[in-house]
Motif scaffolding. Structure first.
Motif, mmCIF file in Angstrom:
data_model
loop_
_atom_site.group_PDB
_atom_site.id
_atom_site.type_symbol
_atom_site.label_atom_id
_atom_site.label_comp_id
_atom_site.label_asym_id
_atom_site.label_seq_id
_atom_site.Cartn_x
_atom_site.Cartn_y
_atom_site.Cartn_z
ATOM 1 N N SER A 55 8.637 -16.400 -7.837
ATOM 2 C CA SER A 55 7.823 -16.505 -6.711
ATOM 3 C C SER A 55 8.100 -15.553 -5.506
ATOM 4 C CB SER A 55 7.446 -17.976 -6.341
ATOM 5 O OG SER A 55 8.467 -18.375 -5.626
ATOM 6 N N PRO A 56 7.142 -15.284 -4.716
ATOM 7 C CA PRO A 56 7.496 -14.414 -3.487
ATOM 8 C C PRO A 56 8.520 -15.041 -2.791
ATOM 9 C CG PRO A 56 5.085 -14.456 -4.030
ATOM 10 C CD PRO A 56 5.495 -15.267 -4.771
ATOM 11 N N PHE A 59 11.872 -14.339 -4.267
ATOM 12 C CA PHE A 59 12.224 -13.030 -4.405
ATOM 13 C C PHE A 59 12.649 -12.535 -2.959
ATOM 14 C CE2 PHE A 59 10.303 -8.850 -3.350
ATOM 15 C CZ PHE A 59 10.861 -8.119 -4.552
ATOM 16 N N ASP A 120 5.461 -15.143 4.651
ATOM 17 C CA ASP A 120 5.489 -15.712 3.261
ATOM 18 C C ASP A 120 5.033 -17.158 3.475
ATOM 19 O OD1 ASP A 120 5.682 -15.984 0.168
ATOM 20 O OD2 ASP A 120 7.232 -17.439 1.021
ATOM 21 N N MET A 135 -0.226 -12.359 -1.558
ATOM 22 C CA MET A 135 1.436 -12.020 -1.761
ATOM 23 C C MET A 135 1.495 -11.609 -3.319
ATOM 24 S SD MET A 135 2.558 -12.724 1.047
ATOM 25 C CE MET A 135 4.342 -12.500 0.895
ATOM 26 N N SER A 136 0.830 -10.546 -3.537
ATOM 27 C CA SER A 136 1.006 -9.701 -4.857
ATOM 28 C C SER A 136 2.345 -9.347 -4.988
ATOM 29 C CB SER A 136 -0.245 -8.854 -5.188
ATOM 30 O OG SER A 136 0.097 -7.727 -4.183
ATOM 31 N N LYS A 137 2.747 -9.009 -6.195
ATOM 32 C CA LYS A 137 4.077 -8.521 -6.527
ATOM 33 C C LYS A 137 4.250 -7.037 -5.899
ATOM 34 C CE LYS A 137 6.918 -7.532 -10.419
ATOM 35 N NZ LYS A 137 7.305 -7.309 -12.012
ATOM 36 N N CYS A 140 4.714 -7.490 -2.108
ATOM 37 C CA CYS A 140 6.081 -8.027 -1.888
ATOM 38 C C CYS A 140 7.357 -7.008 -2.014
ATOM 39 C CB CYS A 140 6.513 -9.232 -2.932
ATOM 40 S SG CYS A 140 5.588 -10.938 -2.854
ATOM 41 N N TYR A 141 7.218 -6.028 -2.664
ATOM 42 C CA TYR A 141 7.983 -5.108 -3.136
ATOM 43 C C TYR A 141 7.813 -4.018 -1.679
ATOM 44 C CZ TYR A 141 9.595 -5.559 -7.809
ATOM 45 O OH TYR A 141 10.343 -5.938 -8.936
#
Length: 310
Positions: A55-56, A59, A120, A135-137, A140-141
């Motif tokens: 999860s974020p 991550f 977050d 908080m999409s992938k 997050c990147y």
């Protein structure tokens, strides 16, 4: 080991020249460094392996652990070697500048990573229904990449001007590493621009990341206080308490170190503050996040159970 200085080297004062204290500190610092490596690597491994932690929040914790390893590795190995040195402790100018660059990079990245983690938690607690979408992938990147980019910018701003400073022959750095404030104290002249950039960059980068973190937690606390259930409030606060501790440890010491006036500065105070945010904080982070986080402890338990049956 014996060392002699030359025009291409700095002399590091170190923590102590007492042989007994050097041996004692070598043992203590080595144990701390092993805890830093093991603790942060375990967190990274658990987050990578256990699907429940994909999860974020975790991550970002993964990347915080990576930054802590980088931060400690920039400072501690040279310290350990210095404890074994008899006589003058030296470091090549290029090595000193490289160490300073990575100290700034790691520190800058860490403070913004903490801001990202605060944001977050803000989204998770204040807008839980929109959390997955917000908080999409990809986002997050972007947040992690931005943290490294801000660290790189902070490092470049402070490192490049130092390359043009003239240092006296056999300049002594009254510290155990090549941090900028003690490095500037060893210069002969031309430090005004570097001191100005250091002050403004520390205030701008430090205060901006701190404000982002503070605003996030003001909204979080306001939202949590509105929860009627005592159990719900406790659960919300428990997910943020570890982050509070980490933020407090880092910001208080680091901002004071880089913004305090010279009249307040002393060799012992500077070394105590530096030890706190460059060595103790990377050691405490995995302990705080693992001991106070039920999800991490549960994931570690699941992995250990699996290993028992292998």
């Amino acid at each position: 080991m014996e060392n002699q200085t030359s025009g291409t080297e700095f002399v590091l004062l170190g923590l102590t020249r007492d042989p007994f204290l050097q041996s004692l500190l070598f043992t203590v610092v080595l144990i701390i460094y092993l805890i830093i490596l093991l603790g942060n690597m375990v967190i990274m491994l658990v987050i990578r392996i256990d699907c429940h932690l994909h999860s974020p929040m975790y991550f970002f914790l993964f990347h915080l652990a990576l930054v802590d390893i980088c931060y400690a590795t920039t400072v501690v190995p040279k310290m350990l070697v210095n404890f074994l040195v008899k006589g003058s402790i030296t470091i090549a100018v290029n090595a000193c500048m490289t160490q300073m660059f990575f100290i700034f990079l790691s520190a800058g990245c860490e403070v913004f990573m903490l801001s990202v983690m605060a944001y977050d938690r803000y989204v998770a607690i204040c807008n839980p229904l929109k959390y997955q979408e917000a908080m999409s992938k990809h986002f997050c990147y972007q947040l992690v990449g931005s943290s490294w980019a801000m660290g790189l910018l902070y490092s470049a701003l402070n490192t490049i001007p130092v390359l043009n400073i003239q240092f006296c022959g056999h300049a002594e750095i009254k510290h155990f590493s090549c941090e900028l404030p003690p490095l500037l104290s060893a210069a002969c002249s031309g430090t005004y621009l570097s001191k100005l950039i250091l002050l403004f960059s520390a205030v701008i980068f430090g205060s901006s990341s701190f404000l982002l973190t503070l605003i996030s937690y003001i909204y979080i606390i306001t939202t949590v206080l509105k929860i009627r259930s005592a159990e719900g409030r406790h659960k919300a606060f428990s997910t943020c308490s570890s982050h509070f501790i980490v933020v407090g440890l880092l910001y208080i010491t680091a901002l004071f170190q880089y913004t305090k006036p010279e009249s307040v500065s002393s060799i012992i105070l500077d070394q105590v503050l530096s030890t706190q945010y460059s060595i103790l904080t990377p050691m405490l982070n995995p302990i705080i996040y693992s001991l106070k986080n039920k999800d991490v402890k549960a994931a570690l338990g699941r992995i250990l159970k699996k290993l028992q049956f292998v």
